[in-house]
Design a protein around this motif. Structure first.
Motif, short mmCIF file in Angstrom:
data_model
loop_
_atom_site.label_atom_id
_atom_site.label_comp_id
_atom_site.label_asym_id
_atom_site.label_seq_id
_atom_site.Cartn_x
_atom_site.Cartn_y
_atom_site.Cartn_z
N MET A 106 -0.10 -10.51 18.05
CA MET A 106 -1.49 -10.10 17.76
C MET A 106 -2.44 -11.23 18.11
N ILE A 112 -9.34 -9.82 16.02
CA ILE A 112 -9.64 -9.58 14.60
C ILE A 112 -10.93 -8.80 14.46
N TYR A 132 -14.89 -5.83 -2.23
CA TYR A 132 -15.06 -7.21 -1.77
C TYR A 132 -16.15 -7.93 -2.54
N PHE A 168 -17.62 -14.81 5.93
CA PHE A 168 -16.60 -15.48 6.74
C PHE A 168 -16.58 -14.84 8.13
N ARG A 216 -11.54 -20.92 17.32
CA ARG A 216 -10.25 -20.30 17.04
C ARG A 216 -10.09 -19.01 17.85
N GLY A 233 -3.88 -19.80 13.23
CA GLY A 233 -4.30 -19.63 11.84
C GLY A 233 -3.50 -18.57 11.11
N GLU A 282 2.28 -7.98 11.32
CA GLU A 282 0.82 -7.83 11.39
C GLU A 282 0.17 -7.82 10.00
N PRO A 329 -2.90 -5.18 3.63
CA PRO A 329 -3.31 -4.28 4.72
C PRO A 329 -4.03 -5.08 5.81
N VAL A 330 -3.93 -4.62 7.04
CA VAL A 330 -4.40 -5.40 8.19
C VAL A 330 -5.84 -5.87 8.04
N GLU A 331 -6.73 -4.98 7.62
CA GLU A 331 -8.14 -5.38 7.52
C GLU A 331 -8.31 -6.51 6.50
N VAL A 332 -7.64 -6.37 5.37
CA VAL A 332 -7.73 -7.40 4.32
C VAL A 332 -7.10 -8.70 4.82
N ARG A 333 -5.92 -8.57 5.39
CA ARG A 333 -5.22 -9.75 5.92
C ARG A 333 -6.10 -10.51 6.93
N ASN A 334 -6.78 -9.77 7.81
CA ASN A 334 -7.61 -10.41 8.83
C ASN A 334 -8.80 -11.14 8.22
N ARG A 335 -9.39 -10.54 7.21
CA ARG A 335 -10.48 -11.23 6.51
C ARG A 335 -9.97 -12.51 5.85
N GLN A 393 -7.53 -14.30 6.75
CA GLN A 393 -7.26 -15.33 7.76
C GLN A 393 -8.53 -16.13 8.08
N LEU A 394 -9.66 -15.45 8.14
CA LEU A 394 -10.92 -16.16 8.41
C LEU A 394 -11.20 -17.17 7.29
N ALA A 395 -11.00 -16.74 6.05
CA ALA A 395 -11.22 -17.66 4.92
C ALA A 395 -10.20 -18.79 4.95
#
Lengths: 408, 408
Positions: A1, A6, A18, A25, A31, B81, B105, B266-272, B274-276
């Motif tokens: 991925m 993202i 949220y 963020f 990155r 990251g 993922e 879940p992917v959307e949460v995981r991706n957020r 990752q930014l943090a």
């Protein structure tokens, strides 16, 4: 991925849950091109990766083996939230090499200096507080302060660094507008991305202004030891230890992959930051700390830094020569005396955001100037990181960039 | 400098500059006794340190050497990251060993699972939001949520874990009081500090309640694989992958000193998240990740876990036998079937906070029950960590504790 991919996908389940901060963020533009720079044949002018080829990998490998074999029950166990005593002493020695005095009780070891910055930002910034920073400034600092909903106000730079008169004027303007200014974030040595350094005279001026105005300074100094001349200017921290929080890193002088950085702050501040650090990571990696300590105490790390600095100096020179050859008439760039970066200004009318995709299509990737501002400035700027690619590849990359510029 | 000595010293320069959150970070009672546990002759029932004596240090040392010698330019450099691809696959394998399915993922590697918890809390908790948690619960979770100015509301446990009826009732009460409930934080397997596990029937009930009430679950599972019987119950994440964020750690099954944990979301949460994460640490240590991957893929880690679990089982048994022998009549304790902890309840009238200093004077240190509540409960409770000291020393430590109890 790919990190580039993202996206903020719709997820009805969590959409209303949220925190207010959650949308603050943003993907880091540096990155975001990380995966692109890994593509075969791609030349990267983008990431500030150190060249590790001068590291004595065989010796570091043996250090790692010995640490686990002989001190494994310590290296692989939880450690102090303050950092190991040995590394803290080592950090004092590293800072002394650049002319800055520090004592262990003011030092907090962190999992990279980005984390040290995040801790300071967390401890001082409420939403809406203003942080002053050079324009341009470090992408990761923008990300950290924006993540806390602080506002970044950029102060102009010239070839001598941050301009004191501009700093004073901005403080007046912001206060007239009712803003609370919490911090000045600055990279005085070989600025990322601008490549310039703060002059000696201005160091004292900046420190005096911030002390008088009641604004704490965050001095980020990952590149200071990588001086092409081997000369070092006094740190802001050294000029006012009570009001200047200092960030240091082993990422540029040894290894980013071990994630070891540190901060220096007055004892009360340092102790508060340790509590926040423990809530984030409990303690820094003990294995990493023992490895860094071993490297600094047993290897001639100063000779390695001299060799690395010479390598970076040659690459900077090659980059500037290529810029002269391949960039449009009227293009200017800073002349760094250390560090990893030069900052390029294309003639008015060019937009480097629009140049990125054609550049990638031509086999070169860079970070557009707008990434280094919180306010959308930097449209006709870009950063060149000359730290990682060879002089030949930098030259070829800049040639490709010139081609992308003219072919549009 | 002792962690115990961290004080809020007066520092006029910075006193008015701190963020509103700054006073929300408190010394962790567990970290506070960290230095005390290191004193010569001291027996520690306090920290949840794994016993690393069963690790194959010689082989791990050789893995570390080979990684730096053969892949040093990768191991010592910045990484993704998201975590390394290899480790992410390894994590799926580790989760599968406990019966939970995950795909790369959805995984984010972090610098310890404490950081994963901090990221989730940051992304979901505004000041004043309520987080539900077992009472008692993990000290570090209290610290993280309090650091974000979230309120913790404890739900009672019994020997089958979190009580679903109490959960439902508390949700009704909090909503009637106008509170916003964001998360349920739970440690379903071998709870820290309670030692109990959530029964199979209740797992489905808890998941159903939270799904119906619109509350996301944070399932913290550092101890799940350390089951004395080798039997595993299904994870909450497996029962509702969209609504349950899962936290995993290598700290208890391999090494806390490498600081490697992960989350599954879940992917959307995981991706957020990752930014943090990138705003905090840029990336997890590549060296640490390669070392963990190597250990799991090349060593018989499941046999090591079986051996470790047997060791912990024997120590739990010794601890409980000593409790029966040395504690006052009327003392009760939980009977763990895995993990590191048992939770002791002294007869009413005892105050374990007051017992700490006499215990230290008698050469034993523990964590009083109040540390595991955000609301001052747990006055006559304490936690025993049986993971680190030998059965003989645990017995002696509990004898000393009994002596401290009677000598006051």
């Amino acid at each position: 991925m790919s990190t580039v991919s993202i996206q903020r996908q719709v997820n009805a389940l969590h959409a209303d849950r949220y925190a207010a901060r959650a949308d603050s963020f943003h993907p880091s533009p540096v990155r975001a091109v990380f995966e692109v720079s890994m593509l075969p044949g791609m030349i990267s002018l983008a990431g500030g990766n150190p060249d590790l080829s001068l590291l004595p990998l065989g010796e570091v490998a043996e250090f790692a083996r010995e640490i686990v074999a002989e001190r494994g029950l310590e290296a692989l166990q939880y450690g102090s939230g303050a950092g190991t005593e040995g590394l803290t002493n080592t950090i004092c020695e590293v800072m002394a090499a650049e002319g800055t005095t520090a004592v262990p009780e003011n030092i907090l070891v962190t999992s990279g200096s980005q984390m040290a910055l995040e801790l300071i930002a967390t401890m001082f910034c409420d939403p809406g507080d203003v942080v002053l920073a050079e324009g341009p400034t470090y992408v990761g600092a923008i990300g950290t302060f924006e993540g806390l909903q602080a506002e970044i106000s950029h102060i102009a730079l010239d070839s001598d660094g941050l301009i004191p008169e501009q700093l004073e004027q901005r403080i007046r303007e912001l206060r007239a507008a009712g803003k609370t200014i919490k911090l000045l974030y600055t990279i005085p040595n070989f600025n990322n991305p601008a490549g310039v350094s703060l002059s000696l005279e201005r160091r004292q001026q900046i420190v005096d202004i911030c002390r008088a105005e009641g604004i704490a300074i965050v001095e980020d100094n990952p590149y200071g030891l990588l001086s092409f001349s081997g000369q070092y200017l006094p740190s802001l921290h050294g000029l006012d230890p009570e009001n200047v929080f200092y960030l240091g890193s082993f990422s540029k002088i040894f290894s980013p992959g071990v994630r070891v950085g540190w901060l220096v702050a007055p004892v009360e501040v340092r102790n508060r930051l340790q509590l926040a650090a423990e809530a984030t990571t409990i303690c820094p990696s003990v294995l990493s700390q023992l490895l860094v300590e071993r490297y600094i105490t047993e290897f001639d790390w100063k000779a390695q830094i001299r060799a690395s600095s010479e390598l970076y100096r040659e690459r900077a020179a090659a980059s500037m020569a290529a810029l002269g050859r391949y960039m449009p008439v009227g293009t200017t760039w800073t002349v760094p005396e250390g560090g990893f970066f030069t900052w390029v200004t294309l003639p008015a009318g060019h937009t480097t955001d629009d140049l990125l995709q054609p550049a990638i299509d031509n086999g070169v990737v860079f970070v557009p100037g707008s990434a280094f501002y919180a306010d959308g400035s930097g449209a006709n700027n870009f950063r060149i990181a000359f730290s990682f690619e060879s002089a030949e590849r930098l030259t070829e990359g800049i040639r490709r960039l010139g081609k992308a510029l003219t072919s549009r």
